[in-house]
Scaffold this motif. Structure first.
Motif, short mmCIF file in Angstrom:
data_model
loop_
_atom_site.label_atom_id
_atom_site.label_comp_id
_atom_site.label_asym_id
_atom_site.label_seq_id
_atom_site.Cartn_x
_atom_site.Cartn_y
_atom_site.Cartn_z
N ALA A 70 8.44 1.16 -9.10
CA ALA A 70 8.15 2.12 -9.94
C ALA A 70 6.55 2.16 -9.99
O ALA A 70 6.05 3.13 -10.15
N LEU A 71 6.27 0.79 -10.28
CA LEU A 71 4.75 0.64 -10.59
C LEU A 71 4.03 1.25 -9.33
O LEU A 71 3.04 1.94 -9.35
N ILE A 72 4.33 0.86 -8.09
CA ILE A 72 3.68 1.33 -6.94
C ILE A 72 3.59 3.00 -6.68
O ILE A 72 2.66 3.59 -6.43
N ALA A 73 4.94 3.28 -6.90
CA ALA A 73 4.91 4.98 -6.85
C ALA A 73 4.10 5.56 -7.68
O ALA A 73 3.78 6.63 -7.49
N ALA A 74 4.00 5.07 -9.19
CA ALA A 74 3.22 5.52 -10.22
C ALA A 74 1.64 5.65 -9.61
O ALA A 74 1.25 6.71 -10.16
N GLN A 75 1.28 4.86 -8.91
CA GLN A 75 0.00 4.95 -8.41
C GLN A 75 -0.28 5.79 -7.05
O GLN A 75 -1.47 5.81 -6.61
N GLY A 76 1.00 6.16 -6.60
CA GLY A 76 0.82 6.86 -5.44
C GLY A 76 0.43 5.91 -4.12
O GLY A 76 0.18 6.77 -2.99
N ARG A 77 0.62 4.85 -4.13
CA ARG A 77 0.50 3.97 -2.94
C ARG A 77 1.30 3.95 -1.77
O ARG A 77 2.47 3.00 -2.06
N ALA A 78 1.62 5.04 -1.15
CA ALA A 78 2.76 5.23 -0.14
C ALA A 78 2.93 3.93 0.79
O ALA A 78 4.03 3.48 0.93
N GLU A 79 1.52 3.74 1.36
CA GLU A 79 1.64 2.46 2.48
C GLU A 79 2.28 1.31 2.02
O GLU A 79 2.97 0.50 2.41
N GLU A 80 1.71 0.88 0.54
CA GLU A 80 2.06 -0.43 -0.19
C GLU A 80 3.60 -0.31 -0.34
O GLU A 80 4.38 -1.45 -0.54
N ALA A 81 4.06 1.05 -0.86
CA ALA A 81 5.43 1.04 -1.05
C ALA A 81 6.40 0.94 0.22
O ALA A 81 7.35 0.33 -0.11
N LEU A 82 5.86 1.23 1.23
CA LEU A 82 6.55 1.11 2.50
C LEU A 82 6.69 -0.42 3.03
O LEU A 82 7.53 -1.15 3.29
N HIS A 83 5.49 -0.89 2.57
CA HIS A 83 5.40 -2.46 2.96
C HIS A 83 6.04 -3.23 2.14
O HIS A 83 6.88 -4.12 2.66
N TYR A 84 6.40 -3.04 0.76
CA TYR A 84 6.92 -3.95 -0.05
C TYR A 84 8.67 -3.43 0.29
O TYR A 84 9.50 -4.67 0.14
N ALA A 85 8.88 -2.35 0.67
CA ALA A 85 10.12 -1.89 0.90
C ALA A 85 10.60 -2.87 1.95
O ALA A 85 11.93 -3.39 2.16
N MET A 86 9.72 -2.96 3.08
CA MET A 86 10.02 -3.71 4.58
C MET A 86 10.24 -5.37 4.13
O MET A 86 11.08 -5.85 4.60
N LEU A 87 9.47 -5.68 2.96
CA LEU A 87 9.58 -7.20 2.80
C LEU A 87 10.98 -7.44 2.07
O LEU A 87 11.41 -8.56 2.30
N CYS A 88 11.44 -6.38 1.39
CA CYS A 88 12.56 -6.75 0.67
C CYS A 88 13.72 -6.33 1.41
O CYS A 88 14.97 -6.23 0.98
N ALA A 89 13.57 -5.87 2.74
CA ALA A 89 14.71 -5.48 3.71
C ALA A 89 15.29 -4.23 2.91
O ALA A 89 16.59 -4.13 3.45
N ASP A 90 14.74 -3.29 2.40
CA ASP A 90 15.35 -2.14 1.77
C ASP A 90 15.01 -1.24 2.75
O ASP A 90 14.07 -0.32 2.39
N PHE A 91 15.93 -0.92 3.67
CA PHE A 91 15.51 -0.13 4.62
C PHE A 91 16.00 1.27 4.31
O PHE A 91 15.32 2.32 4.83
N GLU A 92 16.88 1.72 3.44
CA GLU A 92 17.06 2.79 3.05
C GLU A 92 15.86 3.45 2.60
O GLU A 92 15.63 4.77 2.35
N ARG A 93 15.44 2.58 1.36
CA ARG A 93 14.04 2.98 0.93
C ARG A 93 12.93 3.26 1.99
O ARG A 93 12.17 4.18 1.59
N ALA A 94 12.82 2.40 2.80
CA ALA A 94 11.77 2.64 3.60
C ALA A 94 12.04 3.83 4.69
O ALA A 94 11.03 4.38 4.59
N ILE A 95 13.02 4.03 5.05
CA ILE A 95 13.25 5.50 5.80
C ILE A 95 13.12 6.70 4.87
O ILE A 95 12.35 7.54 5.29
N SER A 96 13.28 6.51 3.43
CA SER A 96 13.27 7.78 2.73
C SER A 96 11.62 7.73 2.41
O SER A 96 11.38 8.96 2.63
#
Length: 541
Positions: free
Chosen positions: A515-541
């Motif tokens: 939520a914090l990353i999304a609020a700042q509009g940091r799409a690349e950081e959001a993707l990086h964090y999703a991959m770190l967490c193995a949250d592949f559904e969020r990464a694909i989204s």
């Protein structure tokens, strides 16, 4: 010596740094009052008004009578000087100008010194090749310095080597030799008079030592009358653990003058690296502070030096003055067993045993030291000497260390050293909220980030809630910093943030972080964090 019960605590608080205990020994009536005392290597040498001369064994409780010279019998005043390196050598000086030398209990008169009233003696260290020879520097009541080499049966050499100017009684002498690797031996000779302190540095012989003009410190054109009354032994030294003299102090010109000495002798005319003075505390005849500032106060009769205090002996009490803040730290009165009205006359320091003795006509008291270093951390803290304060904090008193670290952090914060303050605050027990608000109020976001990162490293892993709170706060700080960073600095900041996410991801709440990353509009950081967490559904989204 038989020891009597110590005071019951009414004369000095139970937490006093110094107390007077005893009497450890009292002279029998036939001896008369004590007139002099010297201490060395567990032995006390005492003389009395009736001419008695004894060696007392502190540990063995035995005593050995020494045969006093005929001139000393019935003499009301004489002075003892014992070799501090070994108790086998003793000098006795009479007001008449006669001197006697005792070696292993056997005495003889010193005919070459007849007519010279000795007032101070400095003993050189015993040479292994000459175990029965004692080399000394002698000072007399006229300000003359002599060199003598004493043997059990004869005086090998005796000669005058220097006259102090202006002439005045020598009330303290100290001789020290320094053997530097690859260099010739150098020597230090300190000589104190009631108004001046003389420092001789040179070598390798005494002739070479006194050939150069001495450094004269704190000369007084007209010293107070009280200063002229100072007795011998008004020069005291304190040694480092390796045995070398670290500092000295003397009663001179109505003040306490003190100095630190260089750890390594330099090729200069002085070894003093720090010199200062302080006025004598005003003490009434009953040992209390002077209420009437216009009234005449008593003066010390003797002085000793410890690592942290100047010990000043007055007729009725012992004062300990802190060497750090120059304030009276402790006042020790004689115990109840001490005869009422009996004066305290002198101090004797047995450096080999680390024992101090106070004495008067009525007997001998032991100066007991009760953890004199316990308040040193606070005194260093008051003077903003934080490193020294930390070194003296008790390992069992965590509040002491925290108080020092907090004061140090506040000190550098006020000076505007915010990054350093951040690292210091992290070591304290101050609440995270209180410290963080200080940096927020000062608009020091970078220092706040430094503080939170250091604080994270010091929190135990079992405190998951605290670690999650710190990581969440740091995530927000990183995101805001990236939003405001100029392009040249953005790439480095993004790499740092991604490393932070990789290292701390197990302490981050996934939903809150996204939520914090999304609020700042940091799409690349959001993707990086999703991959770190193995949250592949969020990464694909």
């Amino acid at each position: 010596m038989a020891s009597r019960a110590p005071p019951d605590g009414k004369e000095a608080p139970m937490d006093a740094l110094f107390t007077l205990a005893g009497p450890e020994w009292s002279p029998p009536a036939e001896m008369g009052p004590l007139t002099s005392l010297a201490a060395s290597h567990g032995s006390l040498f005492v003389s009395s008004a009736q001419g008695a001369l004894l060696r007392l064994g502190v540990a063995s409780a035995e005593y050995e009578p020494l045969e006093p010279p005929a001139a000393a019998r019935g003499s009301p005043s004489h002075t003892l000087f014992v070799d501090p390196h070994t108790p086998s050598a003793l000098l006795l000086s009479l007001p008449s100008g006669e001197s006697h030398y005792f070696f292993k209990g056997k005495g003889r008169g010193l005919a070459k010194l007849k007519g010279i009233r000795l007032t101070a003696v400095a003993w050189a260290r015993v040479e292994a090749s000459r175990p029965e020879v004692r080399d000394v520097v002698l000072g007399d009541a006229k300000g003359v310095l002599y060199e003598a080499s004493l043997e059990p049966a004869r005086t090998r050499t005796f000669r005058q080597i220097h006259l102090l100017t202006p002439a005045a009684p020598v009330c303290g002498l100290h001789l020290e030799a320094f053997a530097a690797a690859g260099e010739e031996k150098r020597m230090l000779l300190l000589a104190a008079t009631p108004s001046r302190l003389f420092e001789f540095v040179g070598g390798p012989t005494l002739d070479a030592l006194v050939a150069e003009p001495p450094v004269v410190r704190h000369a007084a054109a007209s010293p107070p009358a009280a200063a002229a009354a100072f007795a011998a032994h008004s020069l005291a030294t304190h040694r480092r653990p390796n045995g070398a003299v670290a500092s000295f102090a003397c009663l001179c010109a109505g003040q306490v003058h003190f100095a630190s000495l260089a750890a390594q002798p330099a090729q200069s005319s002085s070894l003093v690296v720090e010199f200062g003075s302080l006025p004598l505390p005003r003490v009434a005849p009953d040992g209390k502070d002077m209420a009437d500032k216009s009234a005449a106060a008593t003066v010390p009769t003797a002085m000793a030096l410890t690592e942290f205090h100047f010990l000043l002996l007055y007729d009725s009490c012992l004062l300990a003055v802190s060497r750090l803040n120059h304030k009276v730290a402790c006042r020790a009165l004689p115990p109840r067993q001490w005869p009422s009205g009996a004066r305290l006359l002198g101090l004797a320091h047995d450096a080999s045993k680390g024992v101090l003795w106070a004495w008067g006509g009525a007997g001998v008291l032991r100066v007991r030291v009760h953890r004199e270093e316990r308040h040193v951390w606070r005194l260093h803290l008051e003077a903003a000497r934080f490193a020294e304060a930390l070194s003296y904090c008790s390992p069992t008193e965590s509040m002491q260390r925290d108080a020092v670290l907090t004061a140090q952090a506040e000190h550098v914060f006020k000076e505007g050293q915010y990054e350093l303050a951040a690292t210091q605050y992290a070591k304290t027990k101050q609440t995270v909220e209180d410290v963080a608000m200080r940096f927020v109020a000062a608009s020091q976001t970078a220092a706040l980030k430094t503080y939170l990162l250091h604080k994270f490293d010091l929190v135990v892993e079992s405190d998951v809630a605290q670690l999650t709170m710190l990581c969440t706060w740091l995530t927000e700080i990183y995101l805001r910093a990236m939003s405001a960073a100029p392009p040249p600095a953005l790439a480095a900041l993004r790499r740092e943030f991604r490393e932070f996410l990789s290292d701390k991801r197990r302490f981050l709440h996934r939903g809150t972080t996204h939520a914090l990353i999304a609020a700042q509009g940091r799409a690349e950081e959001a993707l990086h964090y999703a991959m770190l967490c193995a949250d592949f559904e969020r990464a694909i989204s």
